[in-house]
Design a protein around this motif. Structure first.
Motif, short mmCIF file in Angstrom:
data_model
loop_
_atom_site.label_atom_id
_atom_site.label_comp_id
_atom_site.label_asym_id
_atom_site.label_seq_id
_atom_site.Cartn_x
_atom_site.Cartn_y
_atom_site.Cartn_z
N CYS A 121 4.74 7.56 -1.83
CA CYS A 121 5.96 6.75 -1.79
C CYS A 121 5.62 5.43 -1.13
O CYS A 121 4.47 5.17 -0.80
N PHE A 122 6.63 4.61 -0.97
CA PHE A 122 6.39 3.30 -0.37
C PHE A 122 7.33 3.11 0.80
O PHE A 122 8.53 3.37 0.70
N SER A 123 6.75 2.71 1.92
CA SER A 123 7.56 2.55 3.11
C SER A 123 8.61 1.47 2.88
O SER A 123 8.29 0.38 2.38
N PRO A 124 9.85 1.77 3.25
CA PRO A 124 10.88 0.76 3.06
C PRO A 124 10.73 -0.35 4.10
O PRO A 124 10.18 -0.14 5.18
N GLY A 125 11.21 -1.50 3.77
CA GLY A 125 11.21 -2.60 4.73
C GLY A 125 12.33 -2.41 5.71
O GLY A 125 13.14 -1.48 5.61
N LEU A 126 12.38 -3.29 6.71
CA LEU A 126 13.45 -3.22 7.69
C LEU A 126 14.76 -3.66 7.04
O LEU A 126 14.76 -4.55 6.19
N LEU A 170 0.84 -1.19 0.00
CA LEU A 170 0.00 0.00 0.00
C LEU A 170 0.88 1.24 0.00
O LEU A 170 1.97 1.24 0.58
N PRO A 171 0.42 2.30 -0.62
CA PRO A 171 1.25 3.48 -0.72
C PRO A 171 1.21 4.33 0.55
O PRO A 171 0.29 4.25 1.36
N THR A 172 2.24 5.13 0.68
CA THR A 172 2.31 6.11 1.75
C THR A 172 2.19 7.49 1.11
O THR A 172 2.79 7.73 0.06
N PHE A 173 1.41 8.37 1.73
CA PHE A 173 1.20 9.69 1.13
C PHE A 173 1.84 10.75 2.00
O PHE A 173 1.68 10.76 3.22
N ASP A 174 2.52 11.64 1.37
CA ASP A 174 3.14 12.75 2.10
C ASP A 174 2.19 13.94 2.05
O ASP A 174 2.45 14.95 1.41
#
Lengths: 227, 214, 185, 469, 763
Positions: free
Chosen positions: E388-393, E211-215
């Protein structure tokens, strides 16, 4: 100079998510009634988000306005109480003293904002929901009027803690549960007597207005209207 | 003569009918909040009835007797499971805060658990009958069901913070009497609003109602 | 308490009897003040003792009202100041409401004063030492003389019968024994 | 001259004796009807008491009140009964003040209405409390809490005003009863005699006592009128002081007072009709009384209509946003039925009945009064509830529907009122015997002709309403 | 008269008899020695991880000492223990910044719910009859092991299935590892209103299947297609935080917000412009915007990159999507389309959001790809104020699963039900483990989940509550609530940082429940063999520690010298997040080959003539998909637009309602080809005349005292239609008809009229 607690609610930020409503329930031991009681209009919300429709489909718009006790400077609810259960504190709070309340409900009639709620019955919690009750706040008994206190228990606790640390209260030390929870940051709480506090600065904005200002109740809550 | 008695009866009936009509038909029609009963349902039959909500926590009184006692402000004398001797502990040099640890930090003074007692009483006075009772509790993994000595009825809506009072230099005995003279703690002071107010007025601290009632 | 009195069927007769007793008081050896009139309704007309009645009751009522009003002000102002709790942005002793309190307590003061004054000046309640005859409640008017420890019977009886008394009775001693006296003795 | 006079007085004496017998008959003779009536009233009243106990124990929620209609039937009844209480004291005081001779048979039954309506009405503020057991916090007394009642609260004014009013009314009622109790004392035996002996306070009937009594009564007459006016004004201020659209009005004081007198007269007419019927007082409570009171009622009906019109006109003309929803809900919304019933009951029906001389009979005035009582109750209801339903913020509007608890209590207290009245009529001569002199009640013409009652400084009677009967 | 009232009256009557006869109930109970010491009356704040939706917000739990009635060693008594008293957001947490939504706040009532299952249960009556016996944990585990051990040893294909709602964090790994011990074990994931279409579209457009992340905070222009992003969708708290900043966080620069949807949602109510478009044509509208932008040469078409290339005709300037053509299709005027398109570009930074009903169509993927392309065209992808897309760990993901283990097959509930029902040997699935998912309630009737479950020989539920699915279980092993157990999550979206939310139990368990991970570890130990090799840890805590301590070596919110110190701080802080922001990734390289999507219209189930209305179920503000319907705070929380409480309802346009003679609160019946549902009508000015909307979440047949028998479940009318590309349920593609069937009842919080206009209210 005593603090003058006040709040600013930015209606341009408020999204109607009602996080404040549940936060208030959790913080202040507000009972849920029951569907039957709710149908009689006896819910106990200290804060509710009013929704007003504007226009007709398709040019329709809804506006939200969180309404809680406006902690009026000239509160119509206070003088009508025969037992002083409702009075004004030096810090500008419109106090409701539960133990003094005999339940005339006059204050609730006098309140133009209809934000006072009455305990028609003593509240009950299905076991073990009673464990969620906040020990910092009374559980009000049947026959007693209650309303938003600006989370006075948090103010008291913050004052006690500040005193323990030998300092004055700072802006932001006190946040009522609704303000704390508001995701969009629509609500700001603080000391109106301090001109540098965030709440004072926001309250001075041109967008600011008071709810039913024309009644002369001098609310401590300023609404910043949606642009 | 007959005529107007009939008129009176008719008027009375009319009054009653109006009242009945008022209450059931006219007053609360439509747009209000009170639209009773909730009948949205699915077609599938509901096969189990929800449990009846049980009322456990309530500020209502368990009995009429309780209500009357509260109204009259009667508090029964607590009977402690163990005759804890305050005097001896104080004589041995223990401070109030040794056991009532919360008193300087928070609202409540607190009472230590059985384990805490056993730190000393594993050895000290282990043979005394009251200590044996204590040990028995500890052995069963149980806490001692102490009874509160000072308390307020819920309807008083009193919130009390110990720590600011301790910080202000008030001795415990101001409100609890001299426990160095007491064995089992008894309610030696009547903590009425008068008692609190006199002190608050004398010391020029807040007498706002919501300082204590919230 | 000794007394002697006659019962009259009409107020006119009673008035005449009263006048007779008054005018004859030196002759009968009685004091004017000890002449009594008792009736089951306020008697009409002159000469029945009304003219002598004066009372300061209205003035006392006014005074009571003033005291009440002062009490009202004191109550409102002292209690409010004792634990000052501001409400609705009003002054602690708010003028208009205090006015209402004063007004109500003024009226209460006047009313209570009136009651008390009435009871005191009418000497009520008083269950003992009273001259009375149940016949009064049947419409008779009682006219007589009440003087302690004096035997006035003969002359007064005579005079009362002369004035048309239907009956003359006397009370002697503290038992308030009633004895009817016959005419002409 | 003397014999003639004697004959005359003897006639009057017999007449007076007959009156006494008539009026004392209910005290000494008890028919099965009395027990039936008391039984029925108790049977209606007790459920009301039970309902109140149930409500106190369970919580006020068993009543139909809600948020935001915090006041409903209880306060309606409170205002209604306080209004009814103006029957007596005020009317009787006015009639005494103007010395209307025809008032004599009327005053006591009117004053009794006052006292009992106050007793009943005064209960409602307590019944409606959330925690009724704490009602005594309204009384200014020193307590260990250091807190006194708030004298800025209209409810406290209520408390003070009603206390004053009930003190005054009881005095007003009791003072003239003392001589009558003395009469009863003289005619009774046994326990009853002992009771009435105490009650009569040792009344003798000396000119001094009569004078003090009449002086006291004249002071009370003067005092009770402003008290009565203030009581209902203060009751109206319970509403007018609150910032509720439809309540916050300056006209409420006189409006309520007029309404109170209006309903009071109506209640009095009904009470008189019942007394006349059941206690066989046809000879004393005559068509003249009903006719005169009917005229008074007519006057009040007109005044009432004037006030209703004035109040509505200003609201309608001002067209304030906050006030109009409540206004329209009454004029043509969900309360319209009740509103127009009220107008019919208070004006449209009674006005013609009372205005047309032929209809102003006993039956006519009673019908008019019955509708007025219903109408005035509705008026109180329509003041209390629709305004609360439509306060400033429309989001919070609500509605009210009474439950069986309120209705039971309301009916029960009404029965209690009647019961008190019945008992009063049983134990006290309902018409003041000493004030009612032989022949005086015979006809209004005679009343007018006979003129002055012997009281020092008294105004000749029949100056106002008694003259044109 | 209610029982309570009766008791009260009885108490009054009995008072005379029982004078002083009443003891304090609490004193009759045993008092246990406290297991932890807290200063009475003082609150401690402990970290937590919110489990009320999948956003993964960080919590701060206010814990205070209280007396709880508990059972210890089979004995009930009172214990002084730390009790969670309030949930607030963790101020440091990058997703929710100290804030928490209404549902998150109400999470307290999950733990203290009166209807929680307090100890293991074993079915005694008929399946589904709701008759259970209480058993001990030893017996329960033994029972489960007995049923599982043949499956572990014999390796029959598809013998075990694990039906779950989407799992958070390491729980997923743990379950996968557990299942890897069983050959052919299946993971059945069920989420009623899932976003798989969007994930798939994001994979195609941007190379991120998430899912996308919105700024929003830095956005000047937000155009949203159907997603209730401020209310229920994706990461609502993060969105609200950003939204507030967008509106008034930058003095003089107030971002504009346009919402496209056919039923006004809580989100739409906040829009500056609310644009009702035909349901299912949102993709066309997005492309019409793109058409205007490209053809007016505001932005070059090529700048949309891969995302643009997924749309047929993109490079040719989208000739099929002229404003006029699209206006006819969508019902949005061409001028509006043109104006908005220009605004979007001139605003500077803009973001397009899509989610919810537009993607729950048969053409959902088309719509999602169209909006993605628009987003890329607006230049917002990977830039401030965009998406954008949250980066993984920064962890080695390969360690997630033992190297030799086969990945468990992930299938949908629909497939699972089909498999079970169509199998020749009906007992192909021998054991079904259920965790949190409630498909019996939330899956369309057409999927026949209930029938399928009836055929499964042994069902084990780890549920906290007896819901419609747990009710069918043979064995119930109640899980801890999320405040009582170790929780961890890596939020999928809502933050530009790499975030791990992790927290130890905030309080000791109230009932005799056990945490699911620990039960699985325990069971695997009992089973031995392959199953236990995959799960070498003694406890879940150990597993978490082993998994996450390597984060110490990445630059983040915690600096620590030793693993222990790191672990200690991690527990205290409630998580770890990268401190220097891992920059949002640019569009990733193209993913596989994919034929560009052509203009596609939605397919509706049911003929428009017979079923004139489009039926739009929506995720409820209070209950989401129904998971929270058993929380009384939420039942009594007014849905902000209708103000309804304790209810469910059907939203109808007032004009439509007038035409059908339906009044506010009237009971209406909504029927499709697949089912019927009855609920009171709510006349809402914010809904298109040809759409009927209904909130999900109510209509539980079995879910505790607050939810059971309350309201109606809109899922019953849904057609079992799928979004063509992903196979997920197209839950907004059913046509219905409606009729008034009586005078129904509705509980509204507001007694005011709907027609009242706000402008009269205040100045």
């Amino acid at each position: 100079m005593a603090h003058q607690w006040g709040m600013v609610i930015d209606l341009d930020r408020c999204t109607g998510c009602e996080a404040c409503v549940v936060a208030c329930h959790a913080e202040n031991n507000i009972a849920t009634v029951s569907p039957e009681e709710a149908a009689r209009g006896r819910t106990m919300h200290w804060i509710h988000v009013e929704r007003h429709w504007e226009g007709e489909y398709p040019n329709v718009r809804a506006r939200f306005r969180p309404v809680l006790c406006q902690q009026c400077g000239a509160a119509p609810c206070e003088p009508v109480c025969p037992t002083y259960a409702s009075y004004h504190t030096a810090e500008g709070l419109n106090a409701q003293v539960y133990n003094r309340c005999i339940g005339t409900r006059y204050c609730a009639n006098a309140c133009p904002y209809t934000v006072r709620v009455f305990n028609w019955f003593s509240p009950e919690w299905d076991k073990p929901l009673h464990l969620q009750l906040n020990p910092d706040v009374s559980v009000r008994e049947g026959g007693v009027m209650e309303k938003c206190t600006f989370c006075s228990q948090r103010i008291t606790a913050a004052e006690i803690h500040a005193q323990a640390e030998n300092r004055e209260l700072r802006d932001g030390d006190v946040t009522p549960a609704c303000v704390q929870s508001c995701p969009a940051g629509a609500m700001v709480f603080g000391d109106l007597s301090d001109p540098t506090s965030q709440v004072s600065r926001l309250a001075r904005l041109a967008r600011g207005s008071k709810l039913l200002e024309e009644l002369g109740t001098l609310p401590a809550i300023t609404y910043l209207e949606r642009e | 003569m007959r005529g107007y008695s009939r008129a009176i009866i008719l008027a009375l009936i009319a009054t009653l009918v109006t009242l009945a009509g008022l209450s059931w038909a006219g007053i609360a029609h439509s747009r209000g909040k009170a639209i009773l009963r909730q009948t949205a349902f699915v077609q599938n039959p509901i096969h189990s009835v929800p449990a009846t909500p049980s009322s456990v926590f309530t500020t209502a009184h368990a009995s009429f007797n309780d209500a009357v006692r509260e109204f009259l402000g009667l508090q029964s004398t607590p009977v402690q499971p163990i005759a804890f001797n305050h005097r001896i502990h104080i004589q041995k040099g223990l401070q109030c805060t040794t056991c009532h640890t919360g008193v300087t930090q928070g609202p409540d003074a607190g009472i230590p658990s059985t384990n805490f007692c056993m730190v000393c009483h594993q050895v000290i006075a282990a043979q005394k009958p009251e200590i044996k009772k204590l040990a028995a509790y500890a052995a069963k993994g149980q806490d001692i069901p102490w009874q509160r000595v000072y308390w307020f009825y819920p309807s008083t809506h009193v919130r009390f913070w110990h720590s600011p009072h301790i910080r202000a230099g008030l001795g415990c005995e101001q409100c609890h009497g001299n426990l160095a003279q007491q064995t089992v703690a008894v309610r030696s002071k009547d903590l009425t609003m008068n008692f609190c107010l006199n002190c608050h007025v004398a010391k020029r601290v807040s007498v706002e109602c919501i300082t204590c009632h919230f | 308490m000794d007394a002697i009195y006659g019962l009259f069927s009409s107020s006119d007769a009673a008035r005449h009897a009263l006048a007779a007793l008054r005018t004859g008081s030196p002759e009968l050896g009685i004091k004017k003040e000890s002449i009594i009139v008792i009736s089951s309704a306020p008697l009409e007309g002159e000469g029945l003792g009304w003219e002598e009645q004066r009372s300061r009751m209205p003035w006392l009522a006014v005074l009571g009202g003033l005291v009440g009003a002062t009490t009202g002000y004191a109550l409102a102002s002292f209690t409010q100041r004792a634990y000052p709790l501001p409400t609705g942005g009003m002054p602690i002793v708010a003028p208009w409401p205090t006015g209402i309190v004063m007004y109500e307590l003024m009226m209460l003061g006047a009313i209570l004063t009136t009651i008390v004054t009435f009871l005191i000046t009418a000497r009520l309640p008083r269950y003992r030492d009273r001259i009375y005859d149940p016949e009064v409640s049947y419409g008779k008017v009682l006219v007589g003389v009440a003087e302690a420890d004096r035997d006035l019977s003969a002359k007064v009886t005579q005079r009362l019968y002369e004035q048309g008394a239907e009956q003359v009775k006397e009370i002697t001693g503290h038992q308030e024994r009633l004895r009817e006296r016959q005419p002409g003795i | 001259m003397a014999p003639n006079s004697v004959t005359q007085t003897n006639v009057i004496d017999q007449e007076a004796e007959r009156i006494r017998e008539d009026l004392l008959r209910p005290l000494f003779r008890t028919s099965w009807r009395f027990y039936t009536v008391v039984g029925v009233l108790v049977a209606i009243g007790l459920p009301g008491l039970a309902a109140f106990i149930y409500q106190s124990y369970s919580g006020l929620g068993v009543a139909g009140l809600s948020n935001p209609v915090f006041w409903g039937f209880y306060i309606t009844n409170f205002v209604f009964w306080i209004g009814i209480s103006h029957a007596g004291t005020l009317i009787s005081a006015i009639l005494r003040l103007v010395n209307a001779g025809w008032r004599r048979p009327v005053t006591r039954c009117a004053e009794a209405i006052t006292v009992f309506a106050l007793v009943i009405g005064g209960q409602f503020p307590v019944i409606h409390l959330g925690r009724p057991w704490l009602f005594f916090w309204l009384i200014p007394y020193p307590s260990e809490r250091h807190i006194w009642p708030n004298f800025r609260s209209p409810l406290l004014w209520d408390f003070l005003a009603i206390s004053t009013y009930i003190t005054g009314s009881v005095t007003f009622l009791l003072l003239p009863i003392i001589p009558d109790w003395a009469t009863v004392r003289d005619r009774s035996t046994g326990l009853r005699k002992r009771i009435y002996t105490v009650l009569a306070l040792g009344w003798q009937g000396t000119p001094r006592e009569w004078h003090r009594l009449e002086t006291a009564m004249s002071i009370m007459t003067v005092a009770i009128i402003p008290v009565a006016v203030s009581v209902h004004s203060i009751v109206s201020w319970d509403f007018a002081m609150a910032l509720v659209p439809g309540w916050h009005s300056t006209v409420f004081g006189p409006y309520f007072v007029v309404g109170a007198i209006f309903s009071g007269i109506a209640a009095l007419i009904i009470a008189m009709a019942l007394l006349r019927k059941f206690l066989h007082l046809e000879e004393y409570l005559t068509p003249v009384h009903f006719n005169n009171l009917g005229k008074l009622l007519l006057l009040m009906s007109l005044l009432w209509f004037y006030f209703v019109f004035a109040e509505r006109l200003t609201v309608w003309y001002g067209n304030e946003t906050a006030e109009m929803p409540g206004f329209w809900s009454v004029q043509r919304g969900q309360f319209a039925g009740l509103f127009w019933t009220m107008v019919a009951c208070n004006f449209l029906i009674p006005f013609p009945i009372l205005a047309i001389k032929k209809l102003r009979t006993i039956t006519g005035t009673v019908i008019a009064s019955a509708t007025v009582v219903v109408g005035m109750w509705l008026e109180r209801f329509l003041i209390v509830v629709p305004s609360l339903e439509h306060k400033f913020l429309p989001y919070n509007w609500g509605s009210y529907r009474p439950t069986w608890v309120e209705i039971t209590i309301m009916v029960g207290t009404a029965a209690g009122m009647v019961l008190l009245y019945v008992l009063f009529a049983k134990f006290v001569p309902i018409i003041s015997m000493w004030e009612l002199r032989g022949g005086e009640h015979a006809t209004a013409a005679e009343v007018a002709a006979r003129g002055v009652v012997g009281r020092s400084g008294a105004v000749p009677d029949a100056t106002l309403l008694g003259t044109n009967g | 008269m209610r029982r309570r009232d009766f008791l009260k009256i009885a108490a009054v009557g009995g008072a005379a008899v029982t004078i002083d006869g009443c003891g304090d109930h609490a004193t009759q109970l045993i008092h246990f020695i406290p297991e932890e010491t807290l200063i009475p009356g003082l609150a401690v704040w402990r970290p937590g991880v919110c489990n009320q939706c999948s956003a993964g917000c960080g919590l701060q739990v206010k814990v205070m000492q209280g007396d709880a009635e508990v059972v210890r060693n089979g004995q009930s008594g009172l214990i002084k223990m730390g009790l969670a008293k309030k949930l607030e957001g963790n101020p440091q947490h990058p997703v929710n910044h100290g804030k928490l939504c209404a549902r998150g706040q109400a999470g307290l009532q999950v733990t203290y719910n009166p209807d929680r299952i307090q100890q293991p249960l074993k079915r005694t009556g008929e399946r589904g009859a709701g008759q259970f016996a209480r058993i001990g944990w030893d017996e329960a585990i033994e029972n489960l092991v007995t049923h599982l051990s043949p499956l572990a040893s014999e390796h029959p294909p598809q013998s075990l299935a694990f039906l779950t709602r989407p799992l958070m964090g390491q729980r997923r790994t743990l379950v996968e590892r557990f299942l890897s011990g069983f050959n052919g074990a299946q993971m059945v994931s069920f989420e009623p209103f899932d976003d798989s279409v969007l994930r798939e579209a994001n994979r195609l457009s941007f190379g991120h299947s998430q899912l996308p992340t919105f700024d929003l905070a830095r956005s000047n222009y937000v155009v949203c297609f159907g997603a209730d992003f401020l209310g229920t969708w994706n990461s609502p708290v993060a969105h609200n935080v950003g939204y507030g900043a967008m509106r008034q966080g930058r003095p003089g620069n107030r971002g504009k917000f346009v919402q496209v949807e056919c039923r006004m949602s809580q989100t739409g109510a906040n829009a500056d412009e609310w644009i009702p478009a035909q349901l299912g044509t949102e993709g066309h509208l997005a492309l019409a915007f793109a058409h205007v932008i490209v053809n007016e040469h505001l932005v070059k078409a090529e700048s949309a990159g891969t995302a643009g290339s997924r749309i047929d005709g993109w490079s040719k300037g989208l000739p099929d999507y002229s404003p006029d053509a699209v206006a006819r299709k969508t019902g949005v005027a061409a001028e509006i389309i043109t104006r908005l398109a220009r605004e979007m570009v001139t605003a500077g930074s803009g973001v397009a959001i899509v989610g919810g009903a537009p993607l729950a169509q048969t053409n959902g993927l088309f719509t999602a790809l169209a909006v993605n392309a628009l987003n890329e065209l607006l230049g917002g992808v990977g830039r401030p104020g965009g998406v954008c897309f949250s980066p993984g760990l920064p962890l080695d993901e390969s360690k997630r699963r033992p190297a030799n283990a086969a990945e468990p097959r992930l299938i949908s509930v629909r497939t699972f039900a089909e498999q079970v029902l169509s199998a020749r040997e009906p007992d192909t699935i021998k054991v079904l483990l259920v965790n949190g998912a409630n498909p019996v309630f939330a899956a369309p009737t057409g999927w026949r989940v209930r029938e399928a479950l009836d055929k499964v020989p042994f069902i084990v539920s780890f549920g906290n509550f007896l819901d419609e699915t747990s009710n069918l279980a043979d064995l119930i092993l109640p899980d801890h609530s999320y405040l009582e157990s170790w929780m961890d999550d890596v939020p999928e979206s809502g933050t530009v940082d790499a975030v791990l939310s992790i927290a130890p139990p905030a309080m000791l368990s109230l009932h005799e429940t056990r945490a699911l991970p620990d039960v699985l570890l325990d069971v695997s130990r009992h089973l031995g063999g392959e199953a236990s090799k995959a799960l070498p840890w003694k406890s879940y805590e150990e597993m978490l520690q082993a998994t996450f301590t390597p984060l110490r070596h990445s630059v983040g919110s915690i600096a620590a010298d030793t693993d222990e110190e790191f672990w200690g701080k991690l527990k205290q802080q409630g998580g770890w997040w990268s401190s220097n922001r891992v920059g949002p990734p640019k569009s990733s390289p193209p993913v596989a080959s994919f034929a560009p999507v052509k203009s596609e219209d939605p397919t509706w189930d049911g003929a428009a003539t017979e079923y004139p209305f489009q039926f739009l179920p929506y995720v409820s503000q209070q209950f989401l998909d129904g998971t929270h319907a058993n929380l009384s705070w939420l039942q009594e929380l007014p849905e902000v637009l209708s103000t309804a409480i304790w209810s469910s309802w059907v939203e109808i346009n007032p004009q439509t309602a007038a035409r059908l003679a339906i009044g506010q609160g009237d009971l209406v019946e909504v029927s499709s080809q697949h089912g019927r549902v009855r609920a009171p009508a709510v006349l809402s000015p914010g809904i298109a005349p040809d759409v009927l909307a209904m909130p999900a979440g109510q209509g539980h047949e079995e879910y505790g005292r607050y939810a059971t028998g309350r309201g109606a479940n809109p899922v019953h009318v849904l057609a079992p239609q799928m979004a063509t590309a992903t196979g997920s349920l197209a839950w907004a593609s059913t046509r219905v008809k409606v009729a008034r069937v009586g005078s129904g009842d509705l509980i509204l919080f507001s007694g005011g009229p709907t027609e009242f206009r706000a402008e009269k209210l205040s100045r």
